[in-house]
Design a protein around this motif. Structure first.
Motif, PDB file in Angstrom:
ATOM      1  N   ASN A  26       1.084  -1.016   0.197  1.00 10.75           N
ATOM      2  CA  ASN A  26       0.082   0.169  -0.232  1.00 10.75           C
ATOM      3  C   ASN A  26       0.618   1.394   0.314  1.00 10.75           C
ATOM      4  N   ALA A  27       1.291   1.613  -1.189  1.00 13.46           N
ATOM      5  CA  ALA A  27       2.510   2.480  -0.958  1.00 13.46           C
ATOM      6  C   ALA A  27       2.285   3.410  -2.560  1.00 13.46           C
ATOM      7  N   GLU A  28       2.118   4.936  -2.544  1.00  8.98           N
ATOM      8  CA  GLU A  28       2.013   4.779  -3.908  1.00  8.98           C
ATOM      9  C   GLU A  28       3.555   5.232  -4.855  1.00  8.98           C
ATOM     10  N   VAL A  29       2.864   5.286  -6.415  1.00  8.96           N
ATOM     11  CA  VAL A  29       4.589   5.504  -7.280  1.00  8.96           C
ATOM     12  C   VAL A  29       5.401   6.015  -6.761  1.00  8.96           C
ATOM     13  N   GLY A  30       6.586   6.329  -6.237  1.00  7.70           N
ATOM     14  CA  GLY A  30       7.615   7.106  -6.341  1.00  7.70           C
ATOM     15  C   GLY A  30       7.938   6.771  -4.414  1.00  7.70           C
ATOM     16  N   ALA A  31       6.773   6.252  -3.855  1.00  6.36           N
ATOM     17  CA  ALA A  31       7.466   6.589  -2.543  1.00  6.36           C
ATOM     18  C   ALA A  31       8.304   5.776  -1.826  1.00  6.36           C
ATOM     19  N   GLU A  32       8.812   5.718  -0.708  1.00  8.76           N
ATOM     20  CA  GLU A  32      10.293   5.075  -0.228  1.00  8.76           C
ATOM     21  C   GLU A  32       9.484   4.260   0.670  1.00  8.76           C
ATOM     22  N   VAL A  33       9.978   2.925   0.594  1.00 11.77           N
ATOM     23  CA  VAL A  33       9.891   1.604   1.705  1.00 11.77           C
ATOM     24  C   VAL A  33      10.587   1.332   2.141  1.00 11.77           C
ATOM     25  N   SER A  34      10.685   0.490   3.267  1.00  9.93           N
ATOM     26  CA  SER A  34      11.555  -0.744   4.042  1.00  9.93           C
ATOM     27  C   SER A  34      11.229  -2.066   4.182  1.00  9.93           C
ATOM     28  N   PHE A  35      11.842  -2.718   3.876  1.00 11.45           N
ATOM     29  CA  PHE A  35      11.772  -4.194   4.002  1.00 11.45           C
ATOM     30  C   PHE A  35      12.658  -4.507   5.310  1.00 11.45           C
ATOM     31  N   ASN A  36      12.106  -5.611   6.108  1.00  8.45           N
ATOM     32  CA  ASN A  36      13.098  -6.314   6.712  1.00  8.45           C
ATOM     33  C   ASN A  36      13.933  -7.326   6.489  1.00  8.45           C
ATOM     34  N   VAL A  37      15.087  -6.788   6.890  1.00  7.75           N
ATOM     35  CA  VAL A  37      16.430  -7.652   6.789  1.00  7.75           C
ATOM     36  C   VAL A  37      16.371  -9.465   7.445  1.00  7.75           C
ATOM     37  N   LEU A  38      16.867 -10.223   6.886  1.00  5.35           N
ATOM     38  CA  LEU A  38      17.554 -10.830   7.617  1.00  5.35           C
ATOM     39  C   LEU A  38      18.224 -11.805   7.394  1.00  5.35           C
ATOM     40  N   MET A  39      19.188 -11.824   6.200  1.00  8.03           N
ATOM     41  CA  MET A  39      20.499 -11.410   5.820  1.00  8.03           C
ATOM     42  C   MET A  39      21.522 -10.765   5.366  1.00  8.03           C
ATOM     43  N   VAL A  40      22.137 -10.347   6.104  1.00  9.14           N
ATOM     44  CA  VAL A  40      22.980  -9.412   5.014  1.00  9.14           C
ATOM     45  C   VAL A  40      24.872 -10.114   4.692  1.00  9.14           C
ATOM     46  N   ALA A  41      25.186 -10.189   3.187  1.00  5.07           N
ATOM     47  CA  ALA A  41      26.861 -10.763   2.623  1.00  5.07           C
ATOM     48  C   ALA A  41      27.134  -9.967   2.234  1.00  5.07           C
ATOM     49  N   GLY A  42      28.681  -9.239   2.627  1.00  9.34           N
ATOM     50  CA  GLY A  42      29.520  -8.514   1.626  1.00  9.34           C
ATOM     51  C   GLY A  42      30.763  -9.211   2.090  1.00  9.34           C
ATOM     52  N   GLU A  43      31.539  -8.691   1.957  1.00  8.84           N
ATOM     53  CA  GLU A  43      32.939  -8.137   1.874  1.00  8.84           C
ATOM     54  C   GLU A  43      32.996  -8.737   3.245  1.00  8.84           C
ATOM     55  N   ASN A  44      32.679  -8.762   4.160  1.00  7.92           N
ATOM     56  CA  ASN A  44      33.092  -9.133   5.575  1.00  7.92           C
ATOM     57  C   ASN A  44      32.506 -10.193   5.736  1.00  7.92           C
ATOM     58  N   GLY A  45      31.631 -10.878   5.481  1.00  9.91           N
ATOM     59  CA  GLY A  45      31.290 -12.157   5.150  1.00  9.91           C
ATOM     60  C   GLY A  45      29.647 -11.691   5.460  1.00  9.91           C
ATOM     61  N   VAL A  46      29.499 -12.869   5.860  1.00 14.16           N
ATOM     62  CA  VAL A  46      27.625 -13.120   6.693  1.00 14.16           C
ATOM     63  C   VAL A  46      27.212 -13.061   7.443  1.00 14.16           C
ATOM     64  N   LYS A  47      25.879 -11.729   8.086  1.00 14.30           N
ATOM     65  CA  LYS A  47      25.444 -11.647   9.015  1.00 14.30           C
ATOM     66  C   LYS A  47      24.186 -12.199   9.129  1.00 14.30           C
TER      67      LYS A  47
END
Length: 101
Positions: A26-47
């Motif tokens: 339920n958001a208009e086109v152009g609106a910003e939304v955020s999501f629930n994060v379960l995992m992040v992986a990058g150069e520092n490894g998996v968190k």
């Protein structure tokens, strides 16, 4: 760097710049939304778990649309019972702007 986010009881693997079709929001086109994060992986490894409690994935809504129609056809053999239905699932297309830890 990529993240696993949750929306509509589904999980999506996203990285910055991706356009993802998620369950209808339920958001208009152009609106910003955020999501629930379960995992992040990058150069520092998996968190995961408590390490990503403060992580944030922000996205911008690009479109509200429906998927291609699927046909649902039910019948019972030898009974002359037939039922044909079509279904188009709504979705929201979002572009991932930023993944922050």
């Amino acid at each position: 760097m990529y993240a696993i986010i949750e929306n509509g009881n589904k999980q999506y693997k996203v990285s910055e710049g991706d356009v993802v079709k998620v369950e209808k929001l339920n958001a208009e086109v152009g609106a910003e939304v955020s999501f629930n994060v379960l995992m992040v992986a990058g150069e520092n490894g998996v968190k995961t778990g408590k390490e990503v409690a403060s992580a944030k994935v922000t996205a911008k809504v690009q479109a509200q649309d429906k998927f291609k129609k699927i046909i649902v056809f039910k019948y019972k053999a030898k009974k002359n019972e037939r039922k044909k239905q079509g279904h188009r699932q709504p979705f929201t297309a979002v572009k991932i702007e930023k993944i922050t830890l």
